[in-house]
Design a protein around this motif. Structure first.
Motif, PDB file in Angstrom:
ATOM      1  N   SER A  35     -25.025 -28.620  -4.169  1.00 53.00           N
ATOM      2  CA  SER A  35     -24.541 -28.994  -2.839  1.00 53.00           C
ATOM      3  C   SER A  35     -25.044 -30.381  -2.480  1.00 53.00           C
ATOM      4  N   TRP A  36     -24.300 -31.030  -1.611  1.00 55.22           N
ATOM      5  CA  TRP A  36     -24.747 -32.252  -0.953  1.00 55.22           C
ATOM      6  C   TRP A  36     -24.997 -31.920   0.520  1.00 55.22           C
ATOM      7  N   TYR A  37     -26.149 -32.361   1.005  1.00 56.63           N
ATOM      8  CA  TYR A  37     -26.505 -32.231   2.395  1.00 56.63           C
ATOM      9  C   TYR A  37     -26.713 -33.628   2.967  1.00 56.63           C
ATOM     10  N   ARG A  38     -26.686 -33.711   4.286  1.00 60.14           N
ATOM     11  CA  ARG A  38     -27.032 -34.965   4.929  1.00 60.14           C
ATOM     12  C   ARG A  38     -27.789 -34.702   6.221  1.00 60.14           C
ATOM     13  N   GLN A  39     -28.613 -35.660   6.564  1.00 53.96           N
ATOM     14  CA  GLN A  39     -29.349 -35.583   7.818  1.00 53.96           C
ATOM     15  C   GLN A  39     -29.363 -36.950   8.463  1.00 53.96           C
ATOM     16  N   ALA A  40     -28.769 -36.999   9.648  1.00 57.34           N
ATOM     17  CA  ALA A  40     -28.755 -38.222  10.429  1.00 57.34           C
ATOM     18  C   ALA A  40     -29.957 -38.232  11.368  1.00 57.34           C
ATOM     19  N   PRO A  41     -30.378 -39.415  11.814  1.00 55.03           N
ATOM     20  CA  PRO A  41     -31.523 -39.483  12.726  1.00 55.03           C
ATOM     21  C   PRO A  41     -31.311 -38.631  13.975  1.00 55.03           C
ATOM     22  N   GLY A  42     -32.274 -37.781  14.280  1.00 54.20           N
ATOM     23  CA  GLY A  42     -32.196 -36.959  15.469  1.00 54.20           C
ATOM     24  C   GLY A  42     -31.277 -35.768  15.373  1.00 54.20           C
ATOM     25  N   LYS A  43     -30.722 -35.522  14.184  1.00 53.64           N
ATOM     26  CA  LYS A  43     -29.795 -34.409  14.011  1.00 53.64           C
ATOM     27  C   LYS A  43     -30.321 -33.430  12.968  1.00 53.64           C
ATOM     28  N   GLU A  44     -29.781 -32.219  13.024  1.00 53.79           N
ATOM     29  CA  GLU A  44     -30.117 -31.208  12.031  1.00 53.79           C
ATOM     30  C   GLU A  44     -29.479 -31.560  10.685  1.00 53.79           C
ATOM     31  N   ARG A  45     -30.134 -31.140   9.619  1.00 59.12           N
ATOM     32  CA  ARG A  45     -29.530 -31.323   8.302  1.00 59.12           C
ATOM     33  C   ARG A  45     -28.314 -30.406   8.187  1.00 59.12           C
ATOM     34  N   GLU A  46     -27.250 -30.916   7.617  1.00 62.85           N
ATOM     35  CA  GLU A  46     -26.037 -30.117   7.464  1.00 62.85           C
ATOM     36  C   GLU A  46     -25.521 -30.216   6.032  1.00 62.85           C
ATOM     37  N   VAL A  47     -24.891 -29.134   5.602  1.00 61.83           N
ATOM     38  CA  VAL A  47     -24.274 -29.139   4.288  1.00 61.83           C
ATOM     39  C   VAL A  47     -22.962 -29.899   4.375  1.00 61.83           C
ATOM     40  N   VAL A  48     -22.740 -30.785   3.444  1.00 64.38           N
ATOM     41  CA  VAL A  48     -21.526 -31.593   3.404  1.00 64.38           C
ATOM     42  C   VAL A  48     -20.498 -30.968   2.473  1.00 64.38           C
ATOM     43  N   ALA A  49     -20.943 -30.577   1.280  1.00 61.05           N
ATOM     44  CA  ALA A  49     -20.036 -30.025   0.279  1.00 61.05           C
ATOM     45  C   ALA A  49     -20.830 -29.210  -0.725  1.00 61.05           C
ATOM     46  N   SER A  50     -20.163 -28.196  -1.277  1.00 60.13           N
ATOM     47  CA  SER A  50     -20.788 -27.362  -2.307  1.00 60.13           C
ATOM     48  C   SER A  50     -19.802 -27.109  -3.423  1.00 60.13           C
ATOM     49  N   ILE A  51     -20.334 -26.906  -4.617  1.00 56.60           N
ATOM     50  CA  ILE A  51     -19.494 -26.651  -5.790  1.00 56.60           C
ATOM     51  C   ILE A  51     -20.205 -25.640  -6.681  1.00 56.60           C
ATOM     52  N   ASN A  52     -19.454 -24.652  -7.142  1.00 56.98           N
ATOM     53  CA  ASN A  52     -20.091 -23.651  -7.979  1.00 56.98           C
ATOM     54  C   ASN A  52     -20.168 -24.135  -9.433  1.00 56.98           C
ATOM     55  N   ALA A  53     -20.718 -23.279 -10.285  1.00 57.62           N
ATOM     56  CA  ALA A  53     -21.033 -23.701 -11.651  1.00 57.62           C
ATOM     57  C   ALA A  53     -19.808 -24.160 -12.447  1.00 57.62           C
ATOM     58  N   ARG A  54     -18.688 -23.501 -12.234  1.00 56.01           N
ATOM     59  CA  ARG A  54     -17.474 -23.812 -13.011  1.00 56.01           C
ATOM     60  C   ARG A  54     -16.501 -24.708 -12.257  1.00 56.01           C
ATOM     61  N   SER A  55     -16.928 -25.195 -11.090  1.00 57.90           N
ATOM     62  CA  SER A  55     -16.070 -26.035 -10.244  1.00 57.90           C
ATOM     63  C   SER A  55     -14.840 -25.283  -9.750  1.00 57.90           C
ATOM     64  N   SER A  56     -14.897 -23.977  -9.735  1.00 54.98           N
ATOM     65  CA  SER A  56     -13.755 -23.174  -9.292  1.00 54.98           C
ATOM     66  C   SER A  56     -13.811 -22.859  -7.803  1.00 54.98           C
ATOM     67  N   SER A  57     -14.951 -23.082  -7.186  1.00 55.17           N
ATOM     68  CA  SER A  57     -15.103 -22.855  -5.757  1.00 55.17           C
ATOM     69  C   SER A  57     -15.784 -24.075  -5.146  1.00 55.17           C
TER      70      SER A  57
END
Length: 117
Positions: A35-57
């Motif tokens: 997964s990729w997460y991001r955290q902006a100043p003063g904000k909660e960390r959020e998940v941006v994108a996720s990918i499973n092992a086979r790239s099927s999800s």
């Protein structure tokens, strides 16, 4: 030793593109959820994108759908985040996360993305 090393961050103008990379080592990458997460100043960390092992999800947070693309190359132990049409609200520290089959979680140190003219 598990390592996740992000690269590719930097300063980009609004409307521009950037490609983030995450190099993984020390664990069975081909069976992990990444997964990729991001955290902006003063904000909660959020998940941006996720990918499973086979790239099927693949999943994205609504705010990046149609603009960002997550992908992985299991032969190279790499996961990528292609960021297009970036906006100032995309400014954040971006980190990659690995979840292994037994539930272990690992994080990279992050890379700064700044969207500004």
């Amino acid at each position: 030793q598990v390592r996740l090393v992000e690269s590719g961050g930097g300063l980009v103008q609004p409307g521009g593109s950037l490609r983030l990379s995450c190099a993984a080592s020390g664990f069975p990458f081909g069976t992990s959820v990444m997964s990729w997460y991001r955290q902006a100043p003063g904000k909660e960390r959020e998940v941006v994108a996720s990918i499973n092992a086979r790239s099927s999800s693949i999943n994205y947070v609504d705010s990046v759908k149609g603009r960002f693309t997550i992908s992985r190359d299991n032969a190279k132990n790499m996961v990528y985040l292609q960021m297009n049409s970036v906006q100032p609200d995309d400014t954040a520290v971006y980190s990659c996360k690995a979840i292994l089959g037994r539930g272990d979680v690992y994080w990279g140190q992050g890379t700064q993305v700044t969207v500004s003219s």
